[in-house]
Design a protein around this motif. Structure first.
Motif, mmCIF file in Angstrom:
data_model
loop_
_atom_site.group_PDB
_atom_site.id
_atom_site.type_symbol
_atom_site.label_atom_id
_atom_site.label_comp_id
_atom_site.label_asym_id
_atom_site.label_seq_id
_atom_site.Cartn_x
_atom_site.Cartn_y
_atom_site.Cartn_z
ATOM 1 N N GLN A 1 0.404 6.081 8.757
ATOM 2 C CA GLN A 1 0.411 4.640 8.505
ATOM 3 C C GLN A 1 -0.333 3.847 9.581
ATOM 4 O OE1 GLN A 1 4.157 2.964 7.409
ATOM 5 N NE2 GLN A 1 4.668 4.616 6.005
ATOM 6 N N SER B 1 -3.432 4.777 10.663
ATOM 7 C CA SER B 1 -4.820 5.221 10.636
ATOM 8 C C SER B 1 -5.772 4.036 10.546
ATOM 9 C CB SER B 1 -5.053 6.155 9.448
ATOM 10 O OG SER B 1 -5.033 5.423 8.231
ATOM 11 N N ILE C 1 0.884 -1.166 0.000
ATOM 12 C CA ILE C 1 0.000 0.000 0.000
ATOM 13 C C ILE C 1 0.920 1.214 0.000
ATOM 14 C CG2 ILE C 1 -1.787 1.305 1.198
ATOM 15 C CD1 ILE C 1 -2.633 -1.232 2.604
ATOM 16 N N THR C 2 0.809 2.031 -1.028
ATOM 17 C CA THR C 2 1.621 3.246 -1.055
ATOM 18 C C THR C 2 0.964 4.269 -0.142
ATOM 19 O OG1 THR C 2 2.274 2.795 -3.331
ATOM 20 C CG2 THR C 2 2.640 5.026 -2.506
ATOM 21 N N THR C 3 1.710 4.666 0.883
ATOM 22 C CA THR C 3 1.186 5.615 1.863
ATOM 23 C C THR C 3 2.005 6.898 1.902
ATOM 24 O OG1 THR C 3 2.533 4.642 3.636
ATOM 25 C CG2 THR C 3 0.328 3.730 3.289
ATOM 26 N N GLN D 1 2.710 12.124 2.862
ATOM 27 C CA GLN D 1 2.898 11.017 3.792
ATOM 28 C C GLN D 1 1.623 10.819 4.595
ATOM 29 O OE1 GLN D 1 5.758 8.786 4.324
ATOM 30 N NE2 GLN D 1 3.922 7.797 5.146
ATOM 31 N N GLU D 2 1.003 9.658 4.412
ATOM 32 C CA GLU D 2 -0.214 9.328 5.145
ATOM 33 C C GLU D 2 0.153 8.801 6.535
ATOM 34 O OE1 GLU D 2 -4.323 9.466 5.039
ATOM 35 O OE2 GLU D 2 -2.985 9.934 3.368
ATOM 36 N N ALA E 1 -5.243 5.815 0.219
ATOM 37 C CA ALA E 1 -4.478 4.571 0.135
ATOM 38 C C ALA E 1 -4.295 4.258 -1.342
ATOM 39 C CB ALA E 1 -5.215 3.426 0.830
ATOM 40 N N CYS E 2 -3.076 3.979 -1.731
ATOM 41 C CA CYS E 2 -2.760 3.744 -3.137
ATOM 42 C C CYS E 2 -2.423 2.266 -3.345
ATOM 43 C CB CYS E 2 -1.590 4.627 -3.565
ATOM 44 S SG CYS E 2 -1.226 4.556 -5.315
ATOM 45 N N PRO F 1 3.157 -1.291 3.928
ATOM 46 C CA PRO F 1 3.046 0.153 3.663
ATOM 47 C C PRO F 1 4.405 0.683 3.204
ATOM 48 C CG PRO F 1 3.148 -0.247 6.024
ATOM 49 C CD PRO F 1 3.112 -1.594 5.371
ATOM 50 N N LEU G 1 -6.248 2.899 6.772
ATOM 51 C CA LEU G 1 -5.221 2.020 6.218
ATOM 52 C C LEU G 1 -5.279 0.635 6.846
ATOM 53 C CD1 LEU G 1 -2.095 4.341 5.818
ATOM 54 C CD2 LEU G 1 -3.804 3.690 4.118
ATOM 55 N N GLU H 1 -8.209 11.115 3.252
ATOM 56 C CA GLU H 1 -7.330 9.984 3.540
ATOM 57 C C GLU H 1 -7.142 9.194 2.239
ATOM 58 O OE1 GLU H 1 -7.916 8.191 7.787
ATOM 59 O OE2 GLU H 1 -9.899 8.542 6.913
#
Length: 470
Positions: free
Chosen positions: A391, A393, A162-164, A388-389, A435-436, A413, A396, A433
């Motif tokens: 990580q 949360s 998951i790209t965060t 930058q999310e 998530a990629c 992540p 996610l 929010e």
């Protein structure tokens, strides 16, 4: 349905800055499904689908993609379609980039819109323009264009992650003035120097793989000749796309007959030997070809040619710094995507990336100063912020839980050294929010781009389950 939609997309040429026909397709797609949609001045399109019965009170979800692609290997990117074929579990294109980045993700989102058996809350399919060459679509979205605040970005190429987080990027265009002079007379020899056979690749995720850049090689062969004999430059064209590691270069030069001409001809063998020694394990098909051509009508003034050579020597190309906190991750880099001699200027594009906005701005400023010192000017085409999310949360955590339930494993992540539109969305839409996720795509932004079909199917299963869960 995903692959049929992807086939339809690939019939529509969609290089950055030329997405009008794709936007038309998206609007017509929405109309056929009787869905509400909006289209802005940048040709960004959002399609809204009401919640499935019983899910009306669920948190709205956004499926985010971009509609443009990096066109590599096309003779006419404004008109040529992508021709695809399957090969041992992979979908590929014949001689060009595939457009799986981000066409596969967009195809998934459109497939969700067409399938009423998929359970979901209020849904927005958001598709931006010019993501690959400036992100002007995301940068200019109005603050009320998007209602949802939980985003599934389907623009990842890393299937098991998951790209965060993503690096920010500065895309700059630099112009060094050119003065053209009539071609010199007397006994001279004219040569075309061609560099090709390079892998190229994404100027972010592939920048640390040790691949040769045609920009660096073009400078190196010109410098080898420039430092030994009197040379004049008649034409120069390097690279195909700002966001790609340059795969080819072509230049025409002239030198006096006799020893200088013999020296130039000898450089073909010498340079190919150097290519084999320096890049043989990574660039097995790299080549330099030097051949005689007819005389040109004009050449670049010596001082302006020297200014270009100095600028290309002084700006960094490739990895500038590795991350101190993320293992095997590039922190800051710079790539020269294109170099062209036009009627009035040398045009050079640089793509500077970093996980630190301040480091990125500093390096971009240093590059600008190099060109200014040689009499040039610089224009910032894109200044995309790093993202930058959190990580840890809840959101996610939910995405990871769905992967584990559907596929039996939990994605890692990661923060990636490519720029995503997430930075703009976080700035513009408070509380969002992101998530990629996405299938496994290898060699994006190159003629070797390919997507693993089994991973497309897996991500589709995850997406369907995730929409129901959210």
């Amino acid at each position: 349905m995903i692959y049929e939609i992807f086939r339809q997309l690939n019939a529509i040429p969609r290089p950055s800055h030329h997405e009008e026909r794709v936007a038309d397709f998206l609007c017509q797609y929405a109309e056929k499904l009787n869905l509400e949609y909006e289209r802005d001045e940048q040709n960004c399109v959002v399609i809204r689908k009401p919640a499935s019965p019983g899910y009306e009170n669920a948190t709205p979800v956004v499926l985010l993609n971009h509609m443009d692609m990096v066109c590599v290997g096309f003779s006419d990117p404004l008109n040529d379609p992508v021709v695809t074929y399957e090969d041992d579990g992979w979908l590929k294109a014949r001689g060009t980039s595939l457009g799986a980045d981000n066409g596969i993700g967009l195809s998934m989102a459109l497939a969700v819109l067409a399938d009423d058996s998929i359970l979901h809350g209020p849904l927005e399919v958001m598709t931006t323009t010019n993501e690959e060459d400036g992100m002007s679509g995301a940068a200019n979205l109005s603050a009320d264009f998007l209602k949802g605040r939980r985003v599934v970005n389907l623009d990842s190429e890393d299937y098991d992650t998951i790209t965060t987080g993503a690096a920010g990027a500065f895309l700059q265009e630099h112009r060094l003035p050119i003065q053209w002079l009539p071609a010199p007379g007397g006994k001279r020899r004219w040569f075309r120097i061609t560099i090709g056979g390079l892998q190229g690749g994404h100027s972010g995720v592939d920048i640390n793989k040790g691949r040769a850049s045609a920009t660096v090689l073009a400078w190196a062969i010109l410098a080898a000749i420039y430092n030994e004999v009197d040379i004049a430059l008649a034409s120069l064209n390097v690279g195909e796309a700002n966001a790609s590691i340059a795969t080819k270069a072509e230049m025409v030069i002239t030198v006096s007959s006799g020893e200088a001409a013999e020296y130039v001809k000898a450089q073909e063998e010498a340079f190919n030997d150097w290519l084999l020694e320096e890049y043989g394990d990574r660039e097995p098909n790299a080549f330099c070809r030097i051949e005689k051509v007819e005389a040109a009508e004009r050449v670049v003034d010596d001082d302006h040619f020297a200014a270009l050579m100095t600028a290309l020597e002084q700006i960094p190309q490739g990895v500038v710094a590795m991350s101190e906190t993320l293992a095997d991750t590039v922190h800051t880099s710079n790539n020269v995507g294109r170099v062209m001699a036009t009627d009035d200027a040398f045009v050079v594009t640089t793509h500077t990336r970093s996980f630190s906005d301040s480091d990125m701005a500093a390096l971009a400023g240093d590059i600008k100063e190099v060109f200014a010192s040689q009499g040039g000017t610089s224009t910032t085409i894109m200044e995309a912020p790093a993202w930058q999310e959190n990580q840890h949360s809840e959101y996610l955590q939910q995405v990871g839980d769905v992967f584990e339930k559907v596929l039996g494993w939990r994605p890692r992540p990661v923060a990636m050294h490519f720029v995503l539109e997430a930075g703009y969305f976080v700035r513009k839409f408070p509380g969002i929010e992101i998530a990629c996720i996405g299938p496994r795509i290898l060699e994006p932004h190159s003629a070797n781009e390919r997507v693993e079909l089994s991973t497309v199917d897996d991500i589709w299963r995850v997406l369907v389950a995730l929409l129901k869960t959210l």
